[in-house]
Scaffold this active site. Structure first.
Site, PDB file in Angstrom:
ATOM      1  N   ASP A 148       0.860  -1.181   0.000  1.00  0.00           N
ATOM      2  CA  ASP A 148       0.000   0.000   0.000  1.00  0.00           C
ATOM      3  C   ASP A 148       0.904   1.242   0.000  1.00  0.00           C
ATOM      4  O   ASP A 148       1.824   1.310  -0.812  1.00  0.00           O
ATOM      5  CB  ASP A 148      -0.958  -0.057   1.199  1.00  0.00           C
ATOM      6  CG  ASP A 148      -2.075   0.970   1.117  1.00  0.00           C
ATOM      7  OD1 ASP A 148      -3.099   0.694   0.463  1.00  0.00           O
ATOM      8  OD2 ASP A 148      -1.923   2.063   1.703  1.00  0.00           O
ATOM      9  N   TYR A 165      -2.837  11.087   1.391  1.00  0.00           N
ATOM     10  CA  TYR A 165      -3.391  11.040   0.039  1.00  0.00           C
ATOM     11  C   TYR A 165      -3.304  12.420  -0.616  1.00  0.00           C
ATOM     12  O   TYR A 165      -2.964  12.544  -1.797  1.00  0.00           O
ATOM     13  CB  TYR A 165      -4.843  10.563   0.081  1.00  0.00           C
ATOM     14  CG  TYR A 165      -4.970   9.088   0.350  1.00  0.00           C
ATOM     15  CD1 TYR A 165      -5.186   8.190  -0.689  1.00  0.00           C
ATOM     16  CD2 TYR A 165      -4.863   8.580   1.640  1.00  0.00           C
ATOM     17  CE1 TYR A 165      -5.297   6.831  -0.453  1.00  0.00           C
ATOM     18  CE2 TYR A 165      -4.966   7.220   1.888  1.00  0.00           C
ATOM     19  CZ  TYR A 165      -5.178   6.356   0.836  1.00  0.00           C
ATOM     20  OH  TYR A 165      -5.278   5.003   1.074  1.00  0.00           O
ATOM     21  N   HIS A 196      -5.039  -7.691   0.069  1.00  0.00           N
ATOM     22  CA  HIS A 196      -4.289  -6.454   0.241  1.00  0.00           C
ATOM     23  C   HIS A 196      -3.534  -6.412   1.566  1.00  0.00           C
ATOM     24  O   HIS A 196      -2.446  -5.842   1.648  1.00  0.00           O
ATOM     25  CB  HIS A 196      -5.253  -5.273   0.146  1.00  0.00           C
ATOM     26  CG  HIS A 196      -4.591  -3.938   0.090  1.00  0.00           C
ATOM     27  ND1 HIS A 196      -3.802  -3.542  -0.962  1.00  0.00           N
ATOM     28  CD2 HIS A 196      -4.580  -2.898   0.967  1.00  0.00           C
ATOM     29  CE1 HIS A 196      -3.351  -2.318  -0.757  1.00  0.00           C
ATOM     30  NE2 HIS A 196      -3.802  -1.918   0.417  1.00  0.00           N
TER      31      HIS A 196
END
Length: 380
Positions: A176, A305, A358
């Protein structure tokens, strides 16, 4: 370095219980399942366990069995686990987490990595493991200025490993955001690295994949699949990358809102056959969320982000020269083919796993550790 123990004040836990008891539940249409977002029936059952069955103090005690520290690193008060490997000359290994998790993502790996002889491996494959909370995550300090993008995160971790810990060479693993940060380590601190190991190709490359020349058939299928995924599941990236503060007000104030936002990702991104508890226990899910809640770091975590979206250092990637290994899990977010990874990395090891998603370190710790051992045997 100062020793650190997690000790959440009791008033924080009492306030949590009061907030849970006064939750205002929204309506839900019939047969919604998880199609519209987090399923209300499941969320209500999980919140019921949070109120009457979950024991934070027990989970806190489990985490405190690992040696934890805080240190001033590149102007940031960083929290990390430092667990020495058993045997002769264990290899230093940095484990870098992503979102929506923290150092907790990696805890199931620690006994397998540091004491392989007791867990089906060879004593000579032992690692000394360092697991930081990224700045703005968990018990690490929250950035108060702009610019903490993956490149700056990598600079902090490089200083942790080389100056604070004193390692001349180490291996770095990530998934990630961890994969983006480890890539930046490899680009800007290559002299300190023996190799890097990733579970995915960083999302900055994936998002720009359709602009690349001479895509193979596998790459074209990958690009098409990722576009579908972005349409159906990528909305969180847009809001967290553009207006994270607006989202943070609600998530930081409502524990049920925070839980609903995070476990939807664990449900959608893991290998669970439609039942999240096929993969994670209730305690796993709640402990991960509790770390966000008790540290009030959901806002600072999702700002990564925004910083990445506005980062000048990620827009023109350079080929990584450091030896790179990949462990690709089939139910991860649009797993990339090898030829795509080779556009950006010096791929020396490629493994496609039989199962897992994930959150590989939490889902399939045995598979991930076995692959780390296999890759690093070439580097020792």
């Amino acid at each position: 370095m100062q020793p650190f123990r997690i000790d959440v004040p009791q008033p924080v836990l009492d306030d949590l219980q009061a907030r849970l008891a006064h939750t205002r539940w929204p309506d839900e249409i019939q047969e919604a399942d998880w199609d519209y977002g987090t399923n209300r029936d499941y969320l209500q059952s999980l919140v019921g366990y949070w109120q009457r069955g979950y024991d934070w103090r027990a989970q806190e005690a489990k985490l405190n069995k690992f040696p934890q520290f805080k240190a001033e690193v590149a102007g940031m008060n960083l929290h990390f686990i430092h667990l020495e490997g058993k045997g002769l000359n264990p290899m230093p290994l940095l484990l870098t987490h992503g979102w929506p998790d923290s150092f907790f993502r990696m805890v199931k790996l620690l006994p397998l990595l540091t004491d392989p002889a007791s867990h089906g491996g060879r004593a000579e494959d032992a690692f000394t493991v360092i697991v930081p909370n990224l700045p703005g995550y968990g018990f690490s300090e929250r950035p108060t200025e702009k610019g903490y993008d993956p490149k700056r995160m990598a600079d902090v971790l490089a200083e942790l490993m080389t100056k604070t810990m004193g390692y001349k060479k180490f291996v770095a693993h990530g998934g990630d955001w961890g994969s983006s940060i480890v890539e930046q380590l490899a680009l800007h601190h290559a002299d300190a690295l023996l190799g890097i190991h990733l579970t995915d190709v960083p999302s900055t490359h994936v998002k720009a994949a359709d602009k690349l020349p001479n895509l193979s058939a596998a790459e074209e299928a990958f690009v098409a699949k990722n576009k579908v995924w972005q349409e159906k599941q990528g909305g969180y990236q847009k809001i967290q990358g553009t207006k994270p503060e607006t989202l943070a007000y609600g998530l930081n104030d409502s524990p049920v809102g925070l839980l609903g936002w995070i476990i939807e990702k664990f449900h959608a991104w893991s290998d669970n056959d439609g039942n999240i508890e096929h993969t994670f226990t209730k305690d796993d899910l709640l402990t991960n969320v509790m770390i966000y809640w008790v540290t009030q770091t959901i806002g600072s975590s999702i700002r990564l982000y925004y910083e990445a979206m506005h980062s000048p250092t990620l827009s023109a990637p350079t080929q990584v020269k450091v030896p790179t290994g990949f462990a690709i899990f089939p139910q991860d977010i649009t797993p990339a083919p090898r030829e795509f990874a080779e556009r950006f990395f010096n791929v020396q090891h490629w493994a496609e796993m039989p199962r897992g998603g994930h959150f590989a370190a939490l889902e399939e710790p045995g598979l991930l550790v076995a692959d780390l051992r296999e890759f690093t045997q070439k580097l020792r």
